[in-house]
Scaffold this motif. Sequence first.
Motif, PDB file in Angstrom:
ATOM      1  N   ALA A  71       0.711  -1.190   0.031  1.00  0.00           N
ATOM      2  CA  ALA A  71       0.018  -0.055   0.119  1.00  0.00           C
ATOM      3  C   ALA A  71       0.850   1.454   0.060  1.00  0.00           C
ATOM      4  CB  ALA A  71      -0.924  -0.044   1.246  1.00  0.00           C
ATOM      5  N   TYR A  82      -4.194 -12.453   0.389  1.00  0.00           N
ATOM      6  CA  TYR A  82      -5.295 -12.207  -0.311  1.00  0.00           C
ATOM      7  C   TYR A  82      -6.517 -12.002   0.405  1.00  0.00           C
ATOM      8  CZ  TYR A  82      -2.742 -14.070  -4.247  1.00  0.00           C
ATOM      9  OH  TYR A  82      -2.070 -14.419  -5.312  1.00  0.00           O
ATOM     10  N   PHE A 141      -6.791 -10.255   3.275  1.00  0.00           N
ATOM     11  CA  PHE A 141      -6.725  -8.826   3.508  1.00  0.00           C
ATOM     12  C   PHE A 141      -7.196  -7.909   2.608  1.00  0.00           C
ATOM     13  CE2 PHE A 141      -6.448  -7.901   8.089  1.00  0.00           C
ATOM     14  CZ  PHE A 141      -5.889  -9.290   8.740  1.00  0.00           C
ATOM     15  N   ARG A 142      -6.589  -8.342   1.479  1.00  0.00           N
ATOM     16  CA  ARG A 142      -6.690  -7.540   0.211  1.00  0.00           C
ATOM     17  C   ARG A 142      -8.178  -7.614  -0.672  1.00  0.00           C
ATOM     18  NH1 ARG A 142      -3.179  -8.492  -5.404  1.00  0.00           N
ATOM     19  NH2 ARG A 142      -4.812 -10.162  -5.653  1.00  0.00           N
ATOM     20  N   LEU A 153     -10.016  -5.206   1.708  1.00  0.00           N
ATOM     21  CA  LEU A 153      -9.831  -3.885   1.291  1.00  0.00           C
ATOM     22  C   LEU A 153     -10.666  -3.367  -0.052  1.00  0.00           C
ATOM     23  CD1 LEU A 153      -7.808  -1.813   2.419  1.00  0.00           C
ATOM     24  CD2 LEU A 153      -6.492  -2.156   0.270  1.00  0.00           C
ATOM     25  N   ILE A 154     -10.702  -4.418  -1.064  1.00  0.00           N
ATOM     26  CA  ILE A 154     -11.246  -4.041  -2.488  1.00  0.00           C
ATOM     27  C   ILE A 154     -12.964  -4.131  -2.091  1.00  0.00           C
ATOM     28  CG2 ILE A 154     -11.756  -5.210  -4.743  1.00  0.00           C
ATOM     29  CD1 ILE A 154      -8.856  -6.345  -4.689  1.00  0.00           C
ATOM     30  N   GLN A 193     -14.474  -3.137   0.353  1.00  0.00           N
ATOM     31  CA  GLN A 193     -14.568  -1.905   1.087  1.00  0.00           C
ATOM     32  C   GLN A 193     -14.868  -0.810  -0.021  1.00  0.00           C
ATOM     33  OE1 GLN A 193     -15.758  -1.169   4.146  1.00  0.00           O
ATOM     34  NE2 GLN A 193     -14.084   0.216   4.862  1.00  0.00           N
ATOM     35  N   ALA A 194     -13.833  -0.922  -0.651  1.00  0.00           N
ATOM     36  CA  ALA A 194     -13.677  -0.149  -1.862  1.00  0.00           C
ATOM     37  C   ALA A 194     -14.999   0.122  -2.893  1.00  0.00           C
ATOM     38  CB  ALA A 194     -12.392   0.026  -2.749  1.00  0.00           C
ATOM     39  N   MET A 195     -15.322  -1.123  -3.221  1.00  0.00           N
ATOM     40  CA  MET A 195     -16.602  -1.452  -4.068  1.00  0.00           C
ATOM     41  C   MET A 195     -17.774  -0.961  -3.509  1.00  0.00           C
ATOM     42  SD  MET A 195     -15.202  -2.543  -6.743  1.00  0.00           S
ATOM     43  CE  MET A 195     -13.357  -2.883  -7.218  1.00  0.00           C
ATOM     44  N   GLU A 202     -18.483   1.697  -1.882  1.00  0.00           N
ATOM     45  CA  GLU A 202     -18.389   3.031  -1.478  1.00  0.00           C
ATOM     46  C   GLU A 202     -19.116   3.629  -2.817  1.00  0.00           C
ATOM     47  OE1 GLU A 202     -14.397   3.826   0.872  1.00  0.00           O
ATOM     48  OE2 GLU A 202     -14.833   5.264  -0.882  1.00  0.00           O
ATOM     49  N   ARG A 215     -16.646  10.741  -5.414  1.00  0.00           N
ATOM     50  CA  ARG A 215     -15.779  11.303  -3.947  1.00  0.00           C
ATOM     51  C   ARG A 215     -16.535  12.273  -3.085  1.00  0.00           C
ATOM     52  NH1 ARG A 215     -10.818  14.545  -4.416  1.00  0.00           N
ATOM     53  NH2 ARG A 215     -11.686  15.443  -2.350  1.00  0.00           N
ATOM     54  N   ARG A 216     -16.700  12.071  -2.059  1.00  0.00           N
ATOM     55  CA  ARG A 216     -17.118  13.032  -0.991  1.00  0.00           C
ATOM     56  C   ARG A 216     -16.294  14.317  -1.382  1.00  0.00           C
ATOM     57  NH1 ARG A 216     -18.580   9.117   2.428  1.00  0.00           N
ATOM     58  NH2 ARG A 216     -20.657   8.804   3.183  1.00  0.00           N
ATOM     59  N   THR A 217     -17.047  15.321  -1.349  1.00  0.00           N
ATOM     60  CA  THR A 217     -16.551  16.837  -1.245  1.00  0.00           C
ATOM     61  C   THR A 217     -16.054  16.899   0.165  1.00  0.00           C
ATOM     62  OG1 THR A 217     -18.413  17.674  -1.417  1.00  0.00           O
ATOM     63  CG2 THR A 217     -17.288  17.426  -3.589  1.00  0.00           C
ATOM     64  N   LEU A 218     -14.800  17.806   0.341  1.00  0.00           N
ATOM     65  CA  LEU A 218     -14.810  18.272   1.666  1.00  0.00           C
ATOM     66  C   LEU A 218     -15.923  19.308   2.010  1.00  0.00           C
ATOM     67  CD1 LEU A 218     -11.095  18.700   1.442  1.00  0.00           C
ATOM     68  CD2 LEU A 218     -12.298  17.148   2.274  1.00  0.00           C
ATOM     69  N   ARG A 219     -16.276  19.283   3.241  1.00  0.00           N
ATOM     70  CA  ARG A 219     -17.284  20.474   3.501  1.00  0.00           C
ATOM     71  C   ARG A 219     -17.059  21.906   3.064  1.00  0.00           C
ATOM     72  NH1 ARG A 219     -17.632  17.466   9.283  1.00  0.00           N
ATOM     73  NH2 ARG A 219     -19.187  15.702   8.842  1.00  0.00           N
TER      74      ARG A 219
END
Lengths: 327, 327
Positions: free
Chosen positions: B184, B306, B308-309, B312-313, B315-317, B319, B323-327
């Motif tokens: 990472a 494998y 843990f990877r 992670l994948i 989790q990403a999928m 979302e 992309r959330r914008t910053l406030r």
Amino acid sequence: MQSRITDLFEIDFPIISGGMVWCSGWELAAAVSNAGGLGLIGAGSMTPEVLREHIIKCREKTPYNFGVNVPLMRPQAAELMEVIAEQKVPIVFTSAGSPKKWTGWLHEHKIKVAHVVSSSAFAAKCEAAGVDAVVAEGFEAGGHNGKEETTTMCLIPAVRRATNLPLIAAGGIATGSAMLAAEAMGADGIQMGTLFALTQESSAHENFKRLCLNLDEGDTKLYFRKLSPTRLAKNGFQALVQEAEDRGASGDELLELIGIGKTKVGIFDGDVENGEIEIGQVTALLKGREIETVAQVMERIIDEYYYFRQDLINQAMEEIPSRRTLR
Amino acid sequence: MQSRITDLFEIDFPIISGGMVWCSGWELAAAVSNAGGLGLIGAGSMTPEVLREHIIKCREKTPYNFGVNVPLMRPQAAELMEVIAEQKVPIVFTSAGSPKKWTGWLHEHKIKVAHVVSSSAFAAKCEAAGVDAVVAEGFEAGGHNGKEETTTMCLIPAVRRATNLPLIAAGGIATGSAMLAAEAMGADGIQMGTLFALTQESSAHENFKRLCLNLDEGDTKLYFRKLSPTRLAKNGFQALVQEAEDRGASGDELLELIGIGKTKVGIFDGDVENGEIEIGQVTALLKGREIETVAQVMERIIDEYYYFRQDLINQAMEEIPSRRTLR
């Protein structure tokens, strides 16, 4: 960027700014919360009255959750807690003491509790004491450190195994890639100290920020093992400590050296030669940068995180699906 | 599991076993290479004649690539290099000296070179010296350490920025999750010492393996900063060193304590009370395990990686793509 930590604290990004003495005032905490993370006010360097002011100002500046960090060995810890409850702060991070002491009381006041640990055994104790989350902080962190000197890389997998609690990784994190690394090891969020201590909104003196943004690898070391291990940056004060420790000074002799208020002298008043400069190892990674705003720093970290994560995903997607067998 | 390291060394998994004194003989190196990684023979504790034997036996045991680790400050370094070239070993890992000294010569002999570093500045020097890969090894590693005391978490992002070379992360890695964390942060592979030192095939004494598999967090510390920083596990010898350093012993006094061959006494002969025990911090993560085979250990690490990877994948999928914008 949902995780158990964003759920727990009702924030957008699982990024917490550490409640550092002299750095983490209402401005920094509010800026981090406004940027989608969780800002913490550092009560370790505040009287109850000063803390009340900071909480009130922070609330004026941000409509979002923020918290307070309370080192439990502080003489006025009980009074600080009273102010926190009176002001209805929703989140408290405790450290330097037993999680059993205040967790129940804080929960009675509807306050969520995270406790900072430096070992997996202590993390298990925190779970037993009923805290809502643990912060596992490694050797590379600035300021006070655990006696075990376990690094973040060794600590996170150990704590992940020792507890099912939401886990916040801290120590040595200042980039999106390190944030991803912490997640890879099972952390649900990260806490950063150094990166936020060196922003515009940090209440530390500009001299402190400039000194730290000019440090190299190897310019911070752990001292005061005979008392309470503390990471210091190299300067005049540190040189005195180094010399004393090299010749075998006792705990009492070292206590004389420390005196009272030396961190204030270095971090807040700006006498970076004679004061005590507490900052993490990771400061070397920021060398040469300008003193940026929290918003700039948050944007970069989040961008980097997504960039490195996409890289990892692409790598995985390119692999032949069937697992290679061992020869 | 393709990466620039698997390509460079023609191996299946980007996993290298460190060439550790007294542990990394032909058996360990061959087992790691047979399991799909890259095994290294540790020449630091070998005469040229002994090294030749190990290379020949290793070649009989594995048809795959293996390498030799040569600490350059060794008195017989040149003779060791001659044996390596004569025996047509394809890969050499160098440490404890300048990468400029041997890299050209090794390349003339069609030998690939990796150099171990503990700072990003040194990594850049390695790139300039023409090495094929760098090993960035953090504070948590066993045995000899860099003076900077930079942890793996802080070092990998720094080295990744300082050089484009294939990068091997080392220090504090003993699980698939930590392997993923290293990737990472931009590493192309990992090197592990402790995990392999404590396998059946390691040539270390069983007493050493059992002692290390019973250590807790905090049971290894860095000593000999006045000479050459070295991570030691707690035992009778370490207690003498602790006491001497606490009272301010000089470099010369400490040299007397070390004597000659103390690591052999501890690691190879099995006198774990009086000998010098060098092992990484991450040994605490293996506490309670049996002494396993390299094949078992490799299978677990790869499975974990494998697992843990994929986590992670996933989790990403899950979302929301935007992309959330910053406030």
